[in-house]
Design a protein around this motif. Structure first.
Motif, PDB file in Angstrom:
ATOM      1  N   GLU A 113       0.845  -1.197   0.000  1.00 11.18           N
ATOM      2  CA  GLU A 113       0.000   0.000   0.000  1.00 11.18           C
ATOM      3  C   GLU A 113       0.879   1.245   0.000  1.00 11.18           C
ATOM      4  O   GLU A 113       1.916   1.289   0.668  1.00 11.18           O
ATOM      5  N   ILE A 115       0.943   5.223   0.888  1.00 11.09           N
ATOM      6  CA  ILE A 115       0.296   6.349   1.562  1.00 11.09           C
ATOM      7  C   ILE A 115       0.676   7.607   0.786  1.00 11.09           C
ATOM      8  O   ILE A 115       1.824   8.061   0.857  1.00 11.09           O
ATOM      9  N   LYS A 120      -1.364  11.685   3.885  1.00 11.12           N
ATOM     10  CA  LYS A 120      -0.470  11.437   5.011  1.00 11.12           C
ATOM     11  C   LYS A 120      -1.090  11.869   6.328  1.00 11.12           C
ATOM     12  O   LYS A 120      -1.013  11.155   7.334  1.00 11.12           O
ATOM     13  N   TYR A 123      -3.543   9.397   7.889  1.00 15.01           N
ATOM     14  CA  TYR A 123      -3.107   8.045   8.238  1.00 15.01           C
ATOM     15  C   TYR A 123      -3.221   7.784   9.734  1.00 15.01           C
ATOM     16  O   TYR A 123      -3.542   6.670  10.154  1.00 15.01           O
ATOM     17  N   TYR A 127      -5.137   4.393  10.055  1.00 13.58           N
ATOM     18  CA  TYR A 127      -4.203   3.266   9.937  1.00 13.58           C
ATOM     19  C   TYR A 127      -4.828   1.928  10.327  1.00 13.58           C
ATOM     20  O   TYR A 127      -4.402   0.880   9.848  1.00 13.58           O
ATOM     21  N   TYR A 132     -10.063   2.525   4.768  1.00 14.65           N
ATOM     22  CA  TYR A 132      -9.025   3.503   4.398  1.00 14.65           C
ATOM     23  C   TYR A 132      -7.860   2.787   3.716  1.00 14.65           C
ATOM     24  O   TYR A 132      -7.384   3.209   2.659  1.00 14.65           O
ATOM     25  N   ILE A 133      -7.396   1.692   4.304  1.00 16.57           N
ATOM     26  CA  ILE A 133      -6.264   0.955   3.745  1.00 16.57           C
ATOM     27  C   ILE A 133      -6.612   0.376   2.384  1.00 16.57           C
ATOM     28  O   ILE A 133      -5.817   0.425   1.444  1.00 16.57           O
ATOM     29  N   LEU A 136      -6.298   2.657  -0.721  1.00 13.10           N
ATOM     30  CA  LEU A 136      -4.984   3.124  -1.146  1.00 13.10           C
ATOM     31  C   LEU A 136      -4.536   2.420  -2.426  1.00 13.10           C
ATOM     32  O   LEU A 136      -4.943   1.297  -2.712  1.00 13.10           O
ATOM     33  N   ARG A 150       4.683  -1.423   3.576  1.00 17.40           N
ATOM     34  CA  ARG A 150       3.853  -0.255   3.259  1.00 17.40           C
ATOM     35  C   ARG A 150       4.787   0.903   2.903  1.00 17.40           C
ATOM     36  O   ARG A 150       5.874   1.024   3.467  1.00 17.40           O
ATOM     37  N   PHE A 152       5.601   4.947   2.665  1.00 15.75           N
ATOM     38  CA  PHE A 152       5.261   6.193   3.346  1.00 15.75           C
ATOM     39  C   PHE A 152       5.967   7.380   2.695  1.00 15.75           C
ATOM     40  O   PHE A 152       7.152   7.289   2.349  1.00 15.75           O
ATOM     41  N   LEU A 188       4.818   5.603  13.507  1.00 11.53           N
ATOM     42  CA  LEU A 188       3.543   6.300  13.649  1.00 11.53           C
ATOM     43  C   LEU A 188       3.355   6.581  15.129  1.00 11.53           C
ATOM     44  O   LEU A 188       3.271   5.660  15.943  1.00 11.53           O
ATOM     45  N   ILE A 194       3.191  10.351  11.122  1.00 10.19           N
ATOM     46  CA  ILE A 194       4.260   9.617  10.441  1.00 10.19           C
ATOM     47  C   ILE A 194       5.580  10.378  10.526  1.00 10.19           C
ATOM     48  O   ILE A 194       5.654  11.541  10.140  1.00 10.19           O
TER      49      ILE A 194
END
Length: 269
Positions: A113, A115, A120, A123, A127, A132-133, A136, A150, A152, A188, A194
């Motif tokens: 995935e 982000i 950002k 998230y 998360y 939401y995931i 992506l 993942r 970022f 996180l 992040i």
């Protein structure tokens, strides 16, 4: 085409029908009677029967006991039809508290995935939300396997050579004790969301260091860390410019000395 195996975050209200169907299915898989299962859970058979029939909700302590007995998360029991899920392929976190979404392509390859920069900020709130995931975008890197990965986005200039537009692909770290001093991680946190930093232990806390000595290290409590992803690969979105690179060996030496002094002062304090 991709498919996603997931469970959602714990609900405030138990979905009784789903929960009842799940525990009935799990019991039948083991071939246990209601009495035998109730004995294993140390509750009365009559009480267990009401849970399986959907007539009453179990107290949270019993809910936890059932989840631990079957070695699956509470989230899974409450929110997903486990008859349609390959439980063995799910990635669990500490204490059975949640199961991470795992996206795979039609060939069963793990998808990563991404982000995006614009997402950002969201998230921190999303998360643990599978919707939401699942929304992506994904990429596949065939040389990154045997783990959950993942990507970022990176902002600022605290971790050269990575600049705005770069992405750090991190591998999920299940336990805080697996964090290694001096390695870099996407963290996180409750306070900052992040961040990508070089991490050092300090008792029950962690020191987050930037590789750019212009940025001061800071301390984070272990309880404030929500997720840990160890550096696995970087995707750099901008070409290097001369100003981004060290100009001479003397400058590099001075920066290294400055960083070493800061680390020494931090340890002393």
């Amino acid at each position: 085409m991709k498919k996603t195996i997931f469970v959602v975050a714990i609900c405030n209200k138990i979905h009784m029908t789903q929960f009842s169907d799940n525990i009935r299915f799990l019991r039948s898989q083991k071939g246990f009677s209601k009495q035998k299962l109730a004995d294993a859970l140390e509750i009365k058979a009559a009480a267990y029967t009401t849970y399986e029939d959907g007539r009453t909700e179990p107290p949270f302590s019993v809910l936890q006991r059932i989840a631990r007995y079957y070695h699956i998360s509470v989230d899974l029991l409450l929110s997903v039809d486990i008859r349609k899920v390959d439980i063995e392929k799910l990635l669990t976190l500490d204490d059975n508290r949640i199961v991470l979404p795992i996206a795979v392509d039609k060939n069963g390859e793990n998808l990563i995935e991404i982000i995006p920069h614009k997402a950002k900020a969201g998230y921190l709130a999303g998360y643990s939300d599978p919707e939401y995931i699942e929304s992506l975008q994904h990429i596949s890197l065939p040389f990154l396997r045997n783990g959950k990965f993942r990507a970022f986005p990176i902002e600022g200039k605290s971790m050269p050579p990575f600049q705005d537009g770069s992405f750090i692909v991190g591998q999920y770290v299940e336990k805080a004790e697996n964090i290694k001093d001096g390695h870099t991680y996407v963290m996180l946190t409750k306070e900052d969301g992040i961040v990508y930093k070089r991490v050092y232990r300090k008792g029950r806390r962690f020191m987050f260091h930037s590789d750019n000595p212009e940025f001061e290290p800071y301390e984070v409590k272990a309880s404030d860390i929500l997720e840990v992803w160890q550096f696995a690969f970087a995707l750099i979105g901008k070409e290097y410019q001369p100003d981004n690179l060290p100009q001479d060996n003397m400058r590099d030496l001075l920066l290294d000395i400055k960083m070493d002094i800061k680390k020494l002062v931090s340890k002393i304090s």
